[in-house]
Scaffold this motif. Structure first.
Motif: not given
Lengths: 280, 291
Positions: A10-11, A13-15
């Motif tokens: 998730e992180y 992808f967000l970054i």
């Protein structure tokens, strides 16, 4: 997948998404802080997103840009237009909003309906006949021509009206009994009470004026009166064009907006019903 | 003077500046456009203008550039709405979860909104430069061919779609976020007791409750998109091969650069009616949704 594995994905992808949104701005700023030649040498590596390694070079582009073009004049022009438009639209639309909210007069319903209908006239399409009007009243190539069309807005009148409607009539009546006239009531009572509406209208009209491009481009021929947005395209086409200098002027013209967005962020969303379409 | 008359007088005093400016820069130009549409007004010889009936309007339908501009704007509108609104909704859903670092992501996604249209257009012009730009350097580095983003008639409009969506998505994300946070948590709790899956949560609770926000965003995007001019003006000047010319840009060119005020006004009237119809449908729809 474990809980932690999921979190990591998730992180990442967000970054990745954040990078897509931010890297053009980073490139804009760092490219303004390095010599012209190294911009293109750096393009194939991560160095493209890092400023020059010698801090002494950081502001050389800005020095060159400011000596080549009259940037301070452009900044001053933009500030001048934006401040005048902001003050003007608060007063003019505030007055109109007050009249619609608290006065009984002949033709009120008709006039208000008419103004609402005007909301659907797309100003962008009538820009040519707006130009002939500006020509007709003889304001072409003056600072007045830049600010006048931006000061009255049906949407802002509506916003002020709705705000003033909520002010109890009793307050106005009691002040009237003390002998105040409407003009005093507006300045001493109504405007001071409407700080949220003032903040919203003020913020939105400041941003709109700061970003206005097409109209000043049309009505101004004298480069000394150019606002920054018009100056940008001018600098971008004046040979020789230096990429680092173009990035520097883009950065300069963005800094005031960053400040406005930080200071007035909660008032900006309230403009959705008006021009806030993301396309602007 | 009786008191009603006095009040009317005061009211018009308060309205005067706004009415004067709106009249001068909105009502008169709109009426003039309708009048000029039926004349052969040339900017430099205003006195020689003559009434030409419907000639301008007949000309428009033979004007391949205008027809091309209509086609272009339809492509832009049809692409930018799903891309931009979809991205905004996706980002809002991602950020709506309790998570460390959310503020950072929110600021990052919102950052492009702070740039003006001129700034984003010039900036992406450099990023998308066919030979030296950062994007193509990156593509070549990871093994793709360099792309002629803005110099190919096939790609230019889609490139402008991407750049516009990139800028606007962050703003709409915040509006979606506000909509999401207005959905009461108790609704989800009740659903949890009933054993509803995450996907069902989204389809049966989030989506319907977010409908008013979505419609509002979709329609404001639609109307804004029709007025596209600055991105093509700065990035491609309408080219290559008129692939990015838009109606508002073409109206500007014929009126301001070619000085054909009469012909430009006829296009204004025609295209103005299109936008007005879209706006009217909007106000009708939004009223029904009670926003």
């Amino acid at each position: 997948m474990s809980k932690y594995g999921r979190k990591i994905v998730e992180y990442v992808f967000l970054i990745f998404l954040a990078c897509i949104f931010v890297f053009p701005l980073v490139w804009m700023i760092v490219s303004s802080m390095k010599p012209e030649a190294s911009i293109y040498l750096d393009m194939n590596s991560m160095k493209a997103l890092l400023p020059s390694f010698s801090p002494s070079e950081w502001f050389q582009t800005y020095n060159a840009l400011f000596s080549r073009f009259n940037v301070l004049q452009y900044v001053w022009n933009s500030v001048f237009y934006a401040v005048i438009v902001t003050i003007g639209s608060i007063i003019i639309n505030g007055m109109a909003g007050y009249a619609f909210a608290k006065f009984q007069f002949r033709g009120k319903k008709f006039l208000f309906g008419l103004l609402l209908v005007l909301l659907i006239v797309p100003a962008e399409t009538i820009i040519i006949t707006q130009f002939t009007v500006a020509h007709g009243i003889g304001v072409l190539n003056t600072r007045l021509a830049v600010v006048l069309p931006m000061m009255a807005s049906m949407f802002f009148i509506y916003l002020f009206r709705n705000f003033f409607m909520a002010v109890p009539d009793e307050i106005i009546e009691s002040v009237k009994l003390d002998g105040a006239n409407q003009w005093t009531i507006f300045w001493r009572i109504m405007l001071p009470m409407s700080k949220p509406a003032i903040a919203t209208v003020g913020t939105l009209s400041f941003i709109a004026s700061w970003n206005d491009y097409l109209w000043p481009l049309m009505v101004l021929t004298d480069t000394n009166k150019f606002p920054l947005q018009v100056a940008i395209t001018n600098i971008n086409t004046t040979e020789p064009v230096y990429t680092n200098q173009v990035m520097a002027i883009l950065t300069v013209s963005t800094i005031p907006l960053i400040i406005v967005y930080i200071v007035a962020q909660k008032y900006i969303l309230q403009g959705l019903g008006g021009s806030g379409t993301g396309i602007k | 003077m009786n008191s009603t008359k006095k009040e009317s007088l005061a009211a018009y005093g308060f309205l005067a500046p706004a009415l004067l400016l709106l009249g001068l820069f909105l009502v008169i130009p709109a009426l003039l456009a309708i009048y000029y549409a039926f004349t052969d007004y040339y900017l430099l010889t205003p006195d020689k203008r003559q009434f030409v009936g419907l000639a301008n309007f007949i000309e428009i339908f033979k004007d391949t550039i205008f027809l091309q501009s209509l086609k272009n704007i339809v492509v832009f509108v049809l692409c930018v709405i799903p891309v931009q609104v979809g991205a905004a909704l996706g980002l809002a859903l991602l950020i709506n979860k309790q998570r460390r670092g959310n503020i950072f992501f929110k600021v990052a996604f919102f950052a492009p909104v702070v740039l003006s249209l001129v700034v984003i257009s010039v900036l992406w012009l450099y990023l998308l430069n066919p030979s030296e730009g950062l994007i193509n350097s990156l593509l070549v580095n990871i093994g793709f061919d360099a792309q002629p983003f803005l110099s190919s008639p096939k790609q230019a409009m889609y490139t402008i779609v991407f750049v516009s969506a990139w800028q606007g998505a962050g703003y709409q994300m915040l509006i979606f976020l506000a909509g999401l946070q207005n959905i009461p948590g108790t609704v989800y709790e009740a659903a949890k007791i009933d054993g509803v899956s995450k996907w069902q949560n989204f389809i049966y609770i989030t989506m319907p409750l977010l409908k008013p926000t979505s419609i509002l965003i979709m329609i404001t995007t639609l109307i804004g998109a029709f007025k596209l001019i600055i991105q093509p003006m700065v990035m491609t000047q309408g080219g290559p091969m008129n692939s990015t010319i838009t109606p508002v840009y073409y109206i500007y060119q014929t009126g301001f650069s070619d000085r054909l005020i009469g012909y430009s006004s006829a296009m204004t009237v025609l295209f103005g009616i299109v936008i007005a119809i879209v706006t009217l449908i909007q106000s009708k729809l939004t009223k029904e949704e009670d926003i």
